[in-house]
Design an enzyme around this catalytic site. Sequence first.
Site, mmCIF file in Angstrom:
data_model
loop_
_atom_site.group_PDB
_atom_site.id
_atom_site.type_symbol
_atom_site.label_atom_id
_atom_site.label_comp_id
_atom_site.label_asym_id
_atom_site.label_seq_id
_atom_site.Cartn_x
_atom_site.Cartn_y
_atom_site.Cartn_z
ATOM 1 N N GLU A 154 -1.932 -12.785 4.460
ATOM 2 C CA GLU A 154 -1.849 -11.609 5.344
ATOM 3 C C GLU A 154 -2.138 -11.901 6.815
ATOM 4 O OE1 GLU A 154 -4.502 -8.824 3.384
ATOM 5 O OE2 GLU A 154 -3.163 -8.617 1.674
ATOM 6 N N GLU A 261 1.613 -10.312 -6.542
ATOM 7 C CA GLU A 261 0.590 -9.284 -6.813
ATOM 8 C C GLU A 261 1.238 -7.975 -7.255
ATOM 9 O OE1 GLU A 261 -2.293 -8.877 -3.641
ATOM 10 O OE2 GLU A 261 -2.254 -11.012 -3.162
HETATM 11 C C1 HXH Z 1 -4.103 -7.572 -1.540
HETATM 12 N N1 HXH Z 1 -4.065 -6.929 -0.258
HETATM 13 C C2 HXH Z 1 -4.912 -8.879 -1.500
HETATM 14 O O1 HXH Z 1 -4.060 -9.972 -1.255
HETATM 15 C C3 HXH Z 1 -5.666 -9.141 -2.789
HETATM 16 O O2 HXH Z 1 -6.472 -10.264 -2.609
HETATM 17 C C4 HXH Z 1 -6.520 -7.963 -3.165
HETATM 18 O O3 HXH Z 1 -7.241 -8.235 -4.368
HETATM 19 C C5 HXH Z 1 -5.683 -6.775 -3.311
HETATM 20 C C6 HXH Z 1 -4.574 -6.634 -2.552
HETATM 21 C C7 HXH Z 1 -3.180 -5.787 -0.129
HETATM 22 C C8 HXH Z 1 -3.596 -4.861 0.956
HETATM 23 C C9 HXH Z 1 -3.337 -5.133 2.255
HETATM 24 C C10 HXH Z 1 -3.726 -4.265 3.276
HETATM 25 C C11 HXH Z 1 -4.378 -3.112 2.979
HETATM 26 C C12 HXH Z 1 -4.644 -2.814 1.658
HETATM 27 C C13 HXH Z 1 -4.249 -3.694 0.668
HETATM 28 O O4 HXH Z 1 -4.703 -2.283 4.018
HETATM 29 C C14 HXH Z 1 -4.792 -0.953 3.825
HETATM 30 C C15 HXH Z 1 -5.955 -0.327 4.133
HETATM 31 C C16 HXH Z 1 -6.083 1.036 3.910
HETATM 32 C C17 HXH Z 1 -5.005 1.731 3.409
HETATM 33 C C18 HXH Z 1 -3.812 1.107 3.117
HETATM 34 C C19 HXH Z 1 -3.696 -0.243 3.329
#
Ligand code: HXH
Length: 365
Positions: A154, A261
Amino acid sequence: MKYLTLAMIFLSSHSIAQPPSKVAAGLSSRYKSFFPIGVAVSPRALQTDEAELIRGQFNSITAENAMKMGPIHPTEKSYYWNGADSIVAFAEKNRMKIRGHTLCWHNQTPVWFFKDSAGNEVTREVLIARLREHIFTVVGRYKEKIYAWDVVNEAISDKPDEYLRPSLWLKICGEEYISKAFQFAHEADPDALLFYNDYNETNPVKREKIFRLIKELKEKGVPVHGLGLQAHYNIYSPSKAQLDSALRLYSTLPVTLQITELDISVYPSDTSSWRKSGDTSTLFTPEREQLQLEKYRDFFELFRKYAANISGVTFWNISDRRSWLDNFPVRGRKNYPLLFDKDLAPKKAYAEVINFNDGNKLKGK
Ligand code: HXH
């Protein structure tokens, strides 16, 4: 002879010590000629009846959290291996592939990485040295066991007019932290497949940035071998056409692709509709169930279509009993994003994923 036959029948029917599996043939055997099917787990899940489901359905495993910087390297001088080791041992015992997740991320990274003993921000040199030590130690421990690593997670911004995420990594080290992470991982295990992993990857603006990053890293000779598409989707988005376009674009990159994922939330990501849920038993409505099975059917059809470029599909958690989408991003809200329900029985969407016509198999086309 008669007795021998009887004895054989007796033995064969009793030598199967495990309870009969709820599903005859698993996902991974159905997809054997396409790609491994993986699942993200906690060490705890491997101690429950979910372990049996994992053995029957999946041939690849990922630690949901246990190998992240925070859980595995909580302070500068301490590593915590128990969780990660137990997942690796389970995978080896059951002859499953292991994907490592993740070596460098802006989230769930302990603050000590960025601070010196006086609490001031460290220099670029110190941070790069810490990154090197972390990667050498973690990758080194699982050398020849973990076949693929999410090296950087990310790093790209979701803002349309911003390229890289303004994380502490970027602020302190500049863009070079990304290539450094890949170089360190490659040195630590020259045989591991190294991935850049990101979400929102079907978004037309972000997908161009992801494409650009991989292309530039490759041109610079950085050892990146794969692109991970997180595939945190929902029952409304992306459309089949959007996912098709993204896969078509990424397929032109000189790297292998993995769906890293996968889950399909039953809620839109649009924040205006975020509401706390009341009665959790009625949330997985017939309408949501139908939309979800259509998405699972369409997306797996595309994964098979691009199988020549896709070398793995991993689900982010096992069953609707528990997933990271429970209480996130809306506290108190239950989600139902996976192929197995809370009792570990296959949902309707499961049939959509395994029932396809082999005659129409598009692999290699
Ligand atoms: C993934 N991120 C990660 O790679 C993994 O390690 C984790 O266990 C779960 C999901 C996904 C993600 C990215 C940004 C994000 C949320 C999830 O940011 C947000 C914050 C608030 C609301 C929506 C998105």
